[in-house]
Design an enzyme around this catalytic site. Sequence first.
Site: not given
Length: 462
Positions: A435, A451, A50, A87, A77, A443, A292, A40
């Site tokens: 609803y 509709r 974001c 890189v 880990r 609706w 991305d 990185e």
Amino acid sequence: MSMSRMERLVVIGGDAAGMSAASQARRMRGPDELEIVAFERGHFSSYSACGIPYWVGGDVPERDRLIARSPAEHRERAIDLRMRTEVTEIDVAGGRVRSLDLETGAEEWTSYDKLVIATGARPIRPDLPGVDAPGVHGVQTLDDGQALLDTLATTEGRRAVVVGAGYIGVEMAEALINRGYEVTVVNRGKEPMSTLDPDMGRLVHTAMENLGMTMVNDAEITKLLTGDAGRVRAVATEDAEYPADVVVLGIGVRPETTLARAAGLPLGDHGGLLTDLAMRVRGHENIWAGGDCVEVLDLISGRERHIALGTHANKHGQVIGSNVGGGYATFPGVVGTAVSKVCDLEIARTGLREKDAHRAGLRFEAVTIESTSRAGYYPDADLMTVKMLAERRTGRLLGVQIVGGEGAAKRVDIAAVALTAGMTVEQMTSLDLGYAPPFSPVWDPILVAARKAVTAVRKNSG
């Protein structure tokens, strides 16, 4: 008896796609089976780009809340994550990558059995006079966000110009309003949010002006003017100048595929890497790519698109990690769902815009309705406008755009599921949606639009 060499996975890029892939591969194969080395070039790993506008605007109080997993946590880990290491070359024939330590200048080659390219996207920086002057900022990385906050903390004036009115531009305009700046947004499109049709973008335009922002549409930046000590002092278009103590570039991003291009890997029309459904780079058995820097299949138009979103990047990483780890997973494609907000106005879209449908050769009906987020008699019922596109003759849903108050944006998820399932607008009218008066009219706005679309399809399909 000779011991076989342990397999090595090399990952280029330490954010969403790259580290999701590394983490998933590690879950499937232990440190004694698979060595994982990740590079990185920045200071941070696994963070939410974001969230940067909300950190700059003060909704998120501190930077570290945007970091999902630190380099130390990855190393615990058994992922050898090398920070501030870029890189610089991929040697496909030799199965190795060359890296440069940005702190020491040391270079080395690292061989791989499997390679994951997750180099992300780079912000578009127009090649204009003054674009690199102090006070001009992009907001792609946490480093960028920190640099912008440092400028805001040390700048006397309170005038900001945001260049571009897509998601980043609109969100940064809100962040600067929240910080007490006078904000001018300069946009080359007819209306803000070019991911919407212009009639829906107009609603965003009105809302931005109601918040006290100055919205300049149909305007192309020609240069950035500098003053004392070379700092930015104004943004110029063909016919006007807009004074600026700080400038934020929100013009969009392009896939960062410089390395991939130099290595001769296959790129699409938008400059992103092309992969198969398993996210393997086409024609290369041991190279995967995600996030991305890749192009993805649009399930509605059948074409490749470049969409820079953290949701996709994380899914790509999961798929790649499963495949690298010896399992099997695919990423079938996207319908192009995105949500955003400018202060109290929520903005959502999924599927095709009118121009996308035309480009794909589809005949369609477009309908627009106004409704409310709750039962009209219930307190705080907010208005919302829903636009729906349906294919002529078949009635297949093609796209939905929603602009409105609280409760508007996440309704687009209903449409995203309907698009993925290939539903018609007629099938949608009988969806059993939740609803109660505090949540929806009898609706739901999505069903009202469906509709109306059914009526339009029937009328014009004779």
